[in-house]
Design an enzyme around this catalytic site. Structure first.
Site, PDB file in Angstrom:
ATOM      1  N   ASP A  22      59.966  47.976  62.008  1.00 15.17           N
ATOM      2  CA  ASP A  22      60.519  47.574  63.305  1.00 15.17           C
ATOM      3  C   ASP A  22      61.923  46.998  63.142  1.00 15.17           C
ATOM      4  OD1 ASP A  22      60.557  47.175  66.023  1.00 15.17           O
ATOM      5  OD2 ASP A  22      59.437  45.298  65.971  1.00 15.17           O
ATOM      6  N   HIS A  39      67.840  54.140  63.345  1.00 13.33           N
ATOM      7  CA  HIS A  39      66.772  55.003  62.817  1.00 13.33           C
ATOM      8  C   HIS A  39      67.278  55.767  61.587  1.00 13.33           C
ATOM      9  CE1 HIS A  39      64.441  53.922  66.255  1.00 13.33           C
ATOM     10  NE2 HIS A  39      65.093  54.668  67.131  1.00 13.33           N
ATOM     11  N   LEU A 133      51.178  58.426  44.410  1.00 15.30           N
ATOM     12  CA  LEU A 133      51.111  57.754  45.718  1.00 15.30           C
ATOM     13  C   LEU A 133      50.789  58.765  46.828  1.00 15.30           C
ATOM     14  CD1 LEU A 133      51.910  55.238  47.548  1.00 15.30           C
ATOM     15  CD2 LEU A 133      54.203  56.235  47.612  1.00 15.30           C
TER      16      LEU A 133
HETATM   17  C1  FPP Z   1      61.023  50.793  65.363  1.00 16.13           C
HETATM   18  O1  FPP Z   1      62.272  50.192  65.619  1.00 16.13           O
HETATM   19  C2  FPP Z   1      61.185  52.056  64.664  1.00 16.13           C
HETATM   20  C3  FPP Z   1      60.770  53.272  65.118  1.00 16.13           C
HETATM   21  C4  FPP Z   1      60.107  53.436  66.438  1.00 16.13           C
HETATM   22  C5  FPP Z   1      61.003  54.507  64.370  1.00 16.13           C
HETATM   23  C6  FPP Z   1      60.878  54.440  62.880  1.00 16.13           C
HETATM   24  C7  FPP Z   1      61.521  55.636  62.310  1.00 16.13           C
HETATM   25  C8  FPP Z   1      62.251  55.677  61.161  1.00 16.13           C
HETATM   26  C9  FPP Z   1      62.402  54.526  60.270  1.00 16.13           C
HETATM   27  C10 FPP Z   1      62.975  56.916  60.766  1.00 16.13           C
HETATM   28  C11 FPP Z   1      62.210  58.089  60.336  1.00 16.13           C
HETATM   29  C12 FPP Z   1      60.989  57.852  59.565  1.00 16.13           C
HETATM   30  C13 FPP Z   1      60.562  58.570  58.496  1.00 16.13           C
HETATM   31  C14 FPP Z   1      59.187  58.327  58.012  1.00 16.13           C
HETATM   32  C15 FPP Z   1      61.377  59.544  57.776  1.00 16.13           C
HETATM   33  P1  FPP Z   1      62.731  49.971  67.139  1.00 16.13           P
HETATM   34  O2  FPP Z   1      63.461  51.186  67.567  1.00 16.13           O
HETATM   35  O3  FPP Z   1      61.552  49.636  67.981  1.00 16.13           O
HETATM   36  O4  FPP Z   1      63.686  48.734  66.978  1.00 16.13           O
HETATM   37  P2  FPP Z   1      63.954  47.550  68.026  1.00 16.13           P
HETATM   38  O5  FPP Z   1      62.644  46.841  68.210  1.00 16.13           O
HETATM   39  O6  FPP Z   1      64.982  46.707  67.345  1.00 16.13           O
HETATM   40  O7  FPP Z   1      64.456  48.181  69.284  1.00 16.13           O
END
Ligand code: FPP
Length: 248
Positions: A22, A39, A133
């Site tokens: 997050d 992201h 893993l």
């Molecule tokens: C949450 O942060 C994150 C996500 C919803 C997406 C996670 C995706 C990645 C890390 C990239 C791709 C993943 C892989 C496995 C290759 P948020 O957007 O909710 O952040 P915020 O709470 O600060 O708005």
């Protein structure tokens, strides 16, 4: 003193770690950029954490990459995230193979765009012989979706006479979940300072140790994972028993 992997006690290693990644959006805002920038940088954290988990001998790593609730984000963000996933899986599969990492997904596969399904199928197949893993991507996943699906499967078996209601046990429910065959996570990490579970692995985390860190996901690296593992190893896990019972 900074924590390194040498501080980790091999005999007390969690076999399964789950992570709620997050804070990508906030990280992007702090850097004066669009959410997708966060992201994109989050992929580097994924790379580092997968490497670190493999190095210390963790057997399962589950990453919450996209929840069923995330479908209600703006379309541009969803499209960008799906594109990023396809690109990351495409670019990383060879390196994952070198590191002996197997890939699995949990979630509503049918709801994913065709190109994501295709890339996942390809990568899972490419890595099927790896036995180090296991990286589990939770995609279009939520625990309530997963439990509802399991209930449907069990309900159908009862309806057909294959199963009696009295035969429903914890083990039977385990077998009908998306995580069938995977041990429950001993450690659940959430980044970004939020202290909630957000519909992730609700059944499986009954006895997991929870580790919340203020670090935003794009800043999280394998050293942070090692720190979380060391913190986990310093805890007494009682599973409802008393401290004294554990000693004797
Ligand atoms: C949450 O942060 C994150 C996500 C919803 C997406 C996670 C995706 C990645 C890390 C990239 C791709 C993943 C892989 C496995 C290759 P948020 O957007 O909710 O952040 P915020 O709470 O600060 O708005």
């Amino acid at each position: 003193m900074s924590i390194t992997k040498d501080n980790i006690i091999a005999s007390k290693l969690p076999s399964h770690i789950a992570i709620i990644m997050d804070g990508n959006g906030r990280w992007a805002a702090q850097h004066g950029n669009e959410r997708i920038f966060g992201h994109e940088h989050g992929v580097e954290s994924v790379r580092s954490v997968v490497e670190g988990a493999g190095e210390v001998g963790v057997k399962y790593l589950t990453l919450y990459a996209f929840s069923t609730e995330n479908w209600s984000r703006p379309k541009e963000e969803i499209d960008a995230l799906m594109g990023l996933l396809v690109q990351a899986i495409n670019d990383e599969t060879d390196k994952l193979k070198e590191k002996n990492v197997r890939l699995q997904m949990i979630g509503d596969y049918e709801s994913l765009p065709a190109d994501v399904q295709k890339k996942l199928d390809w990568s899972i197949n490419e890595l099927k012989e790896c036995d180090g893993l296991t990286l589990i991507l939770a995609l279009s996943y939520s625990a309530r979706w997963e439990i509802s699906e399991a209930m449907k499967k069990i309900g159908r078996k009862i309806q057909s006479g294959e199963l009696k209601p009295e035969e429903i046990t914890k083990e039977l429910i385990d077998k009908h979940l998306a995580t069938a065959g995977i041990p429950d996570p001993e450690l659940l990490i959430r980044t970004s300072g939020e202290s909630r579970i957000s519909n992730f692995l609700l059944w499986q985390i009954a006895y997991s140790e929870l580790f919340f860190t203020p670090k935003l996901w794009p800043d999280f690296r394998k050293e942070d994972l090692f720190e979380a593992i060391c913190d986990f190893q310093s805890r007494e896990r009682r599973f409802g028993k008393t401290s004294q019972q554990l000693v004797s």
